[in-house]
Motif scaffolding. Structure first.
Motif, PDB file in Angstrom:
ATOM      1  N   TYR A   1      21.703 -39.740  54.053  1.00 31.55           N
ATOM      2  CA  TYR A   1      21.137 -39.711  55.401  1.00 31.55           C
ATOM      3  C   TYR A   1      19.673 -40.123  55.388  1.00 31.55           C
ATOM      4  O   TYR A   1      19.222 -40.887  56.260  1.00 31.55           O
ATOM      5  CB  TYR A   1      21.293 -38.299  55.979  1.00 31.55           C
ATOM      6  CG  TYR A   1      20.596 -38.088  57.299  1.00 31.55           C
ATOM      7  CD1 TYR A   1      21.084 -38.672  58.461  1.00 31.55           C
ATOM      8  CD2 TYR A   1      19.448 -37.302  57.387  1.00 31.55           C
ATOM      9  CE1 TYR A   1      20.449 -38.479  59.683  1.00 31.55           C
ATOM     10  CE2 TYR A   1      18.808 -37.103  58.598  1.00 31.55           C
ATOM     11  CZ  TYR A   1      19.308 -37.691  59.730  1.00 31.55           C
ATOM     12  OH  TYR A   1      18.677 -37.505  60.930  1.00 31.55           O
TER      13      TYR A   1
ATOM     14  N   LEU B   1      19.362 -44.228  53.940  1.00 26.92           N
ATOM     15  CA  LEU B   1      19.910 -45.406  54.627  1.00 26.92           C
ATOM     16  C   LEU B   1      18.862 -46.217  55.382  1.00 26.92           C
ATOM     17  O   LEU B   1      18.887 -47.453  55.326  1.00 26.92           O
ATOM     18  CB  LEU B   1      21.042 -44.980  55.571  1.00 26.92           C
ATOM     19  CG  LEU B   1      22.388 -44.673  54.906  1.00 26.92           C
ATOM     20  CD1 LEU B   1      23.409 -44.215  55.937  1.00 26.92           C
ATOM     21  CD2 LEU B   1      22.918 -45.896  54.168  1.00 26.92           C
ATOM     22  N   PRO B   2      17.916 -45.603  56.102  1.00 24.57           N
ATOM     23  CA  PRO B   2      16.902 -46.432  56.779  1.00 24.57           C
ATOM     24  C   PRO B   2      15.950 -47.133  55.811  1.00 24.57           C
ATOM     25  O   PRO B   2      15.244 -48.064  56.214  1.00 24.57           O
ATOM     26  CB  PRO B   2      16.142 -45.412  57.645  1.00 24.57           C
ATOM     27  CG  PRO B   2      17.067 -44.251  57.798  1.00 24.57           C
ATOM     28  CD  PRO B   2      17.813 -44.192  56.505  1.00 24.57           C
TER      29      PRO B   2
ATOM     30  N   VAL C   1      21.658 -49.158  57.854  1.00 27.23           N
ATOM     31  CA  VAL C   1      22.184 -48.787  59.171  1.00 27.23           C
ATOM     32  C   VAL C   1      21.019 -48.816  60.151  1.00 27.23           C
ATOM     33  O   VAL C   1      20.080 -48.040  60.029  1.00 27.23           O
ATOM     34  CB  VAL C   1      22.844 -47.399  59.162  1.00 27.23           C
ATOM     35  CG1 VAL C   1      23.316 -47.027  60.571  1.00 27.23           C
ATOM     36  CG2 VAL C   1      24.008 -47.355  58.185  1.00 27.23           C
ATOM     37  N   PHE C   2      21.079 -49.716  61.097  1.00 24.75           N
ATOM     38  CA  PHE C   2      19.991 -49.889  62.061  1.00 24.75           C
ATOM     39  C   PHE C   2      20.610 -50.221  63.409  1.00 24.75           C
ATOM     40  O   PHE C   2      21.143 -51.305  63.609  1.00 24.75           O
ATOM     41  CB  PHE C   2      19.047 -50.986  61.597  1.00 24.75           C
ATOM     42  CG  PHE C   2      17.889 -51.241  62.532  1.00 24.75           C
ATOM     43  CD1 PHE C   2      17.379 -50.231  63.337  1.00 24.75           C
ATOM     44  CD2 PHE C   2      17.305 -52.499  62.608  1.00 24.75           C
ATOM     45  CE1 PHE C   2      16.319 -50.456  64.191  1.00 24.75           C
ATOM     46  CE2 PHE C   2      16.240 -52.741  63.449  1.00 24.75           C
ATOM     47  CZ  PHE C   2      15.746 -51.724  64.252  1.00 24.75           C
TER      48      PHE C   2
ATOM     49  N   PHE D   1      16.344 -39.344  62.235  1.00 24.80           N
ATOM     50  CA  PHE D   1      17.369 -39.803  63.168  1.00 24.80           C
ATOM     51  C   PHE D   1      16.828 -40.912  64.068  1.00 24.80           C
ATOM     52  O   PHE D   1      17.514 -41.919  64.317  1.00 24.80           O
ATOM     53  CB  PHE D   1      17.858 -38.623  64.016  1.00 24.80           C
ATOM     54  CG  PHE D   1      18.937 -38.976  64.996  1.00 24.80           C
ATOM     55  CD1 PHE D   1      20.251 -39.097  64.579  1.00 24.80           C
ATOM     56  CD2 PHE D   1      18.637 -39.195  66.331  1.00 24.80           C
ATOM     57  CE1 PHE D   1      21.257 -39.432  65.483  1.00 24.80           C
ATOM     58  CE2 PHE D   1      19.634 -39.521  67.231  1.00 24.80           C
ATOM     59  CZ  PHE D   1      20.945 -39.643  66.810  1.00 24.80           C
TER      60      PHE D   1
ATOM     61  N   SER E   1      14.557 -43.030  63.326  1.00 23.27           N
ATOM     62  CA  SER E   1      14.350 -44.251  62.541  1.00 23.27           C
ATOM     63  C   SER E   1      15.612 -45.108  62.493  1.00 23.27           C
ATOM     64  O   SER E   1      15.528 -46.313  62.244  1.00 23.27           O
ATOM     65  CB  SER E   1      13.903 -43.896  61.124  1.00 23.27           C
ATOM     66  OG  SER E   1      14.952 -43.298  60.379  1.00 23.27           O
ATOM     67  N   TYR E   2      16.778 -44.526  62.712  1.00 28.57           N
ATOM     68  CA  TYR E   2      18.009 -45.305  62.760  1.00 28.57           C
ATOM     69  C   TYR E   2      18.038 -46.236  63.979  1.00 28.57           C
ATOM     70  O   TYR E   2      18.814 -47.184  64.018  1.00 28.57           O
ATOM     71  CB  TYR E   2      19.218 -44.386  62.816  1.00 28.57           C
ATOM     72  CG  TYR E   2      19.643 -43.832  61.470  1.00 28.57           C
ATOM     73  CD1 TYR E   2      20.677 -44.421  60.770  1.00 28.57           C
ATOM     74  CD2 TYR E   2      19.008 -42.736  60.911  1.00 28.57           C
ATOM     75  CE1 TYR E   2      21.081 -43.922  59.532  1.00 28.57           C
ATOM     76  CE2 TYR E   2      19.396 -42.226  59.680  1.00 28.57           C
ATOM     77  CZ  TYR E   2      20.436 -42.831  59.002  1.00 28.57           C
ATOM     78  OH  TYR E   2      20.821 -42.339  57.768  1.00 28.57           O
TER      79      TYR E   2
ATOM     80  N   SER F   1      13.723 -48.305  63.435  1.00 23.88           N
ATOM     81  CA  SER F   1      13.314 -48.714  62.082  1.00 23.88           C
ATOM     82  C   SER F   1      12.129 -47.863  61.611  1.00 23.88           C
ATOM     83  O   SER F   1      11.329 -47.356  62.418  1.00 23.88           O
ATOM     84  CB  SER F   1      12.969 -50.197  61.999  1.00 23.88           C
ATOM     85  OG  SER F   1      11.679 -50.466  62.504  1.00 23.88           O
TER      86      SER F   1
END
Length: 483
Positions: free
Chosen positions: A55, A58-59, A69-70, A178, A180-181, A184
């Motif tokens: 979690y 990923l960013p 994941v974006f 969260f 940042s998903y 970015s």
């Protein structure tokens, strides 16, 4: 080992008649599960650590120039592990989301609420972050209950303040990750450097998420799993007697008795109740509140080892096996679920392969369907080209179809250059001498990638003009204009 005598009057005997978190007078009973050690607990903690790491990471992981994941809502681009979806491709997400949901149902039919106890984000953060912090600050379950019952003092204020202050900080960190998903990490860092007034929407989202996480994990806790989570309600419909769940072996455990007696293996120490995060007694059978975390399995195994008795009095098993039968994994519902799961996977793979890196569309410009001036008939269209690659592209636009020889085109002369994941619109003007127009005709625009073999075509456009019958001096029949 914690005994019931150490817990005092706040200990409630769990039954099937009411929730364990509700007192007889209807008030809330705060559950403080005791800590437990064992193989399943260790595996759960390692898996939770892995999931939290994923979690957070990923960013940070770039794939094809974008985070793994974006969900770029502002630019309407959604990046999943190198796969980029434009708004027009979101229909593929339907198969992805429904496939994940059905996979969860499939796992439930086989292994009960394994998802809830091991991989659910709510359980991961509650059990392996917030309750760990609570144990470090306030002590074990007995110490926490004593602190609840103790009058307010400087010592209690300090511990509660430290715990809740840490909760707020952790909730804010989770909320920022969260966010940042969707914006970015780079944009998030820029936002954090400026005043909140420059990005009120993002600031409001973080405040809302922080407050919601703090409320859920500091006060609401297991009530979310028991009261709000719809997945728990589906458990009874998805499982059957052959599903592998947490169960108590009554044939071996009953009748209960003290150590050294000739009764069953269960000594009624209630250790399984003390470690349960939802406060149930697994010996009462499979219940809605059970999340399949296996804490009671490790607790019971620990007692059995100390008594030099075989482990597995509480274990992962099916109700059929616990009753003395044999678990059947291959059964009609599993066969049906397998077929549906394979069908869904096939639909997703097929839909994913239909995603093209180039998209072209066209619409008639707002206004009259055609213009006639100085003997020249003119139609105007708007052509839109989308580059869905993560790299720039050069494109050539050309007309295709059954075109008249004297049709002139304006707007397709220049080569089109698009940045990565960019789009552009071109005004297309088609002109034809009025004398050459006999009837409407169809055409479309073909877009070709000059650096690759990709191409795309717009839907057919219709070149319109005045009805040629209006040029005749013969009387008009209204029936001629009925479509």
């Amino acid at each position: 080992m914690i005994h019931a005598a150490d817990i005092g009057l706040t200990m409630k005997t769990p039954t099937l008649d009411s929730l364990s978190s509700i007192q007889e007078d209807g008030s809330r009973r705060y559950i403080h599960p005791a800590d437990v050690r064992g193989r399943f607990t260790s595996w759960r903690r390692w898996s939770a650590l892995l999931l939290i790491g994923i979690y957070v990471a990923l960013p940070w992981i770039p794939i094809n120039g974008y985070p793994a994941v974006f969900l770029d809502v502002q630019e309407r681009r959604f990046h999943f592990l190198g796969l980029t979806l434009a708004t027009q491709d979101l229909w593929v997400g339907f198969f992805l989301i429904t496939g994940l949901a059905f996979s969860l149902f499939y796992v439930t039919a086989l292994f009960g609420r394994l998802w809830c106890g091991w991989t659910c984000p709510y359980t991961v953060f509650l059990e392996h972050v917030y309750r760990r912090i609570e144990r470090w600050i306030e002590g074990d379950a007995t110490a926490r209950r004593r602190l609840d019952d103790a009058p307010w003092s400087l010592h209690k204020v300090f511990k509660r303040g430290l715990k809740h202050g840490t909760y707020v900080v952790i909730s804010a960190v989770i909320a920022h990750i969260f966010l940042s998903y969707f914006v970015s990490l780079k944009k998030l860092y820029e936002m954090m450097q400026g005043p909140p007034t420059q990005h009120l929407a993002a600031f409001g989202v973080v405040i809302f998420l922080t407050g919601s996480l703090y409320f859920a994990f500091s006060w609401f806790r297991e009530q979310f799993c028991v009261i709000l989570c719809p997945y728990g309600r589906l458990q009874s419909a998805l499982t059957d007697d052959n599903s592998v769940v947490i169960g108590y072996d009554k044939n071996r455990g009953e009748p209960r008795g003290k150590v050294g007696s000739t009764t069953g293996s269960c000594i009624d120490c209630r250790r399984c109740v003390q470690v349960c995060p939802t406060g149930i007694d697994i010996r009462n059978g499979l219940q809605l509140e059970c999340i399949g975390c296996a804490a009671c399995v490790d607790a019971c195994d620990d007692i059995m080892l100390k008594l030099k008795r075989p482990t597995g009095l509480v274990r992962y098993s099916s109700l059929t096996a616990l009753a003395g039968g044999k678990t059947h994994f291959l059964r009609p519902r599993i066969i049906l679920y397998t077929g549906l799961l394979l069908l869904g996977m096939g639909a997703f793979i097929f839909s994913a392969t239909r995603i093209k890196p180039l998209r072209a569309s066209s619409v008639r410009m707002v206004g009259a369907p055609f213009y006639l001036a100085d003997g020249v008939l003119r139609n105007q269209f708007l052509v839109r080209v989308i580059n869905k690659r993560n790299s720039p592209g050069r494109y050539r636009l050309e007309l295709a179809g059954d075109l008249p020889a004297n049709l002139s085109v304006t707007g397709l002369d220049e080569e089109l250059h698009l940045a990565p994941l960019a789009e552009d619109q071109k005004t297309l003007v088609l002109s034809l001498p009025e004398s050459a127009f006999q009837r409407s005709f169809k055409l479309h625009v073909k877009v070709t990638d000059l650096d690759r073999s990709d191409s795309a075509e717009t839907r057919q456009m219709e070149f319109l003009g005045p009805d040629p019958r209006l040029k005749s001096d013969a009387p008009l029949n209204p029936k001629d204009f009925v479509q």
